[in-house]
Design a protein around this motif. Sequence first.
Motif, PDB file in Angstrom:
ATOM      1  N   ASN A   3      -5.379 -12.099  -7.152  1.00 31.03           N
ATOM      2  CA  ASN A   3      -4.418 -11.520  -6.700  1.00 31.03           C
ATOM      3  C   ASN A   3      -3.630 -12.490  -5.825  1.00 31.03           C
ATOM      4  OD1 ASN A   3      -3.733  -9.418  -4.363  1.00 31.03           O
ATOM      5  ND2 ASN A   3      -3.194  -8.561  -5.986  1.00 31.03           N
ATOM      6  N   GLU A   5      -0.099 -12.658  -2.768  1.00 33.84           N
ATOM      7  CA  GLU A   5       0.662 -11.699  -2.178  1.00 33.84           C
ATOM      8  C   GLU A   5       1.868 -12.491  -1.603  1.00 33.84           C
ATOM      9  OE1 GLU A   5      -1.080  -9.938   1.257  1.00 33.84           O
ATOM     10  OE2 GLU A   5      -2.831  -9.052   0.155  1.00 33.84           O
ATOM     11  N   GLN A 143       2.982  -3.656  -6.856  1.00 28.90           N
ATOM     12  CA  GLN A 143       2.173  -4.516  -7.471  1.00 28.90           C
ATOM     13  C   GLN A 143       2.570  -4.760  -8.932  1.00 28.90           C
ATOM     14  OE1 GLN A 143      -2.204  -3.656  -9.050  1.00 28.90           O
ATOM     15  NE2 GLN A 143      -2.551  -4.856  -7.026  1.00 28.90           N
ATOM     16  N   ASP A 150      -3.695 -11.608 -13.876  1.00 32.91           N
ATOM     17  CA  ASP A 150      -3.328 -11.805 -12.385  1.00 32.91           C
ATOM     18  C   ASP A 150      -2.370 -10.690 -12.013  1.00 32.91           C
ATOM     19  OD1 ASP A 150      -4.769 -14.162 -12.293  1.00 32.91           O
ATOM     20  OD2 ASP A 150      -3.023 -15.654 -11.951  1.00 32.91           O
ATOM     21  N   THR A 151      -2.666 -10.354 -10.544  1.00 33.76           N
ATOM     22  CA  THR A 151      -1.686  -9.319 -10.187  1.00 33.76           C
ATOM     23  C   THR A 151      -1.268  -9.982  -8.983  1.00 33.76           C
ATOM     24  OG1 THR A 151      -3.396  -8.498  -8.857  1.00 33.76           O
ATOM     25  CG2 THR A 151      -3.169  -7.476 -10.849  1.00 33.76           C
ATOM     26  N   ASP A 153       1.108  -8.774  -5.449  1.00 35.86           N
ATOM     27  CA  ASP A 153       1.550  -7.875  -4.463  1.00 35.86           C
ATOM     28  C   ASP A 153       2.789  -8.382  -3.797  1.00 35.86           C
ATOM     29  OD1 ASP A 153      -0.342  -6.242  -5.279  1.00 35.86           O
ATOM     30  OD2 ASP A 153      -1.604  -6.376  -3.645  1.00 35.86           O
TER      31      ASP A 153
END
Length: 427
Positions: A3, A5, A143, A150-151, A153
């Motif tokens: 994840n 950001e 998101q 994969d992510t 944010d």
Amino acid sequence: MTNHEVEVLAIGAGPSNLALAVAIEESGATGLASDTLILEQHPDVQWQRNLLLPFARSQVSFIKDLVTQRNPQSRFSFLSFLHAKGRLDEFINLGTFNPFRREISEYLQWVAHSLDHVQVRYNSGVRSVTPRKADDGTVIGWQVALPDGDTIDARDLVVGTGRDAHIPAEFADLPRDRVIHSTEYTTRIAQYPMDRPARVVVIGGAQSAAEMFVSVHKDLPLSQPTLIHRSIGLMNYQTSKFVNELFFPSFIDEFHAGSPAARRQILDEMRLTNYAGLAAPFLDEMYMMLYEQKLSNSQRSAVRPMTDVISSREEGGEVVLELRDRKTGRVESFHCDVVLLGTGYDQRMPAMVRSLAAEAGVDHIEANRDYRVDLGENTRAGLYLQGFNEATHGISDSLLSVLAQRSHEIATDLLARRSVSASVAMR
């Protein structure tokens, strides 16, 4: 699975989001630039990748690049690109404002490689986009899920993917191997056997249809192409300098402030400046090609104006089109092997935008003057739309003409919202 950001996530490394990346970098907001990421589904940047035909030219002046109308001194200008590539003198000697399409594409990749802070992540298609919400239901971010698991944010999301391809209902039931939309042309036509005779039908009366019609003569040397369109004849773009003033970035304010009736009139009358015409030199070349066929008694191709396609089907190993002559009303069956669609784009918001707006609780998708969708009062997150706002910002919104100014306005709004958030946090 990881994840990540970021502050700003832009989907699509096309002209719109690359112009925004440059505007953010040149704003001096290094922190925001370093926290901005562009996702690109392909392994590289290519502009109109499936219509990068050898003869295709941009219809927009090179001066309307990603930056020049905002910052003529920018190192990211098209002229800076030519200088870096060692082609500036030769380009000047061409005496044209309209580069080859493939050169504009090369320029965009050069810009992507030249960014100092904004990152471009390639081979990163988007599987889904989901709003992140606070306990009270307000949207605080987004998101994005990628195919590899994969992510990412992000607080702000910028969609610059281009519109979805328009497949008319008359062709929707044909097998995929029988239909090629212009957005897939070079990739798909290369898979067709060159040594096999092919009866090719091209649908449409604007630039992309005509370009495919001309190109397929070489791409499939044994083909017999027929161009079918509904108007009385192929027409050139409207290029009046008076009308072209409606493509000025400064005209966006007037259009945005106009009444619904005025906006509709402007968009209707502007169709021939972009959507329903061809470049005049290309029309001449196309007519000459057809004339030379007659001159040599080798009539290989044809153009059929004022013709509607009523329906299509696959039958007996071929495609059968039901055609109606708009002059006489006569209906006939027309047999072919493959259909090329120069039918443009779905004028609705892209499916991705409609889906994420619905999840965010937005009933009516419309960007404000700064290209941001209203997500409700006190919403921390932002959703910016690039290239889908003709109804509110004018016909130039889908073109290169306003990239520099639009990117400045979005970057300014991004920074202003962060300034407000910081002030609130200090109270």
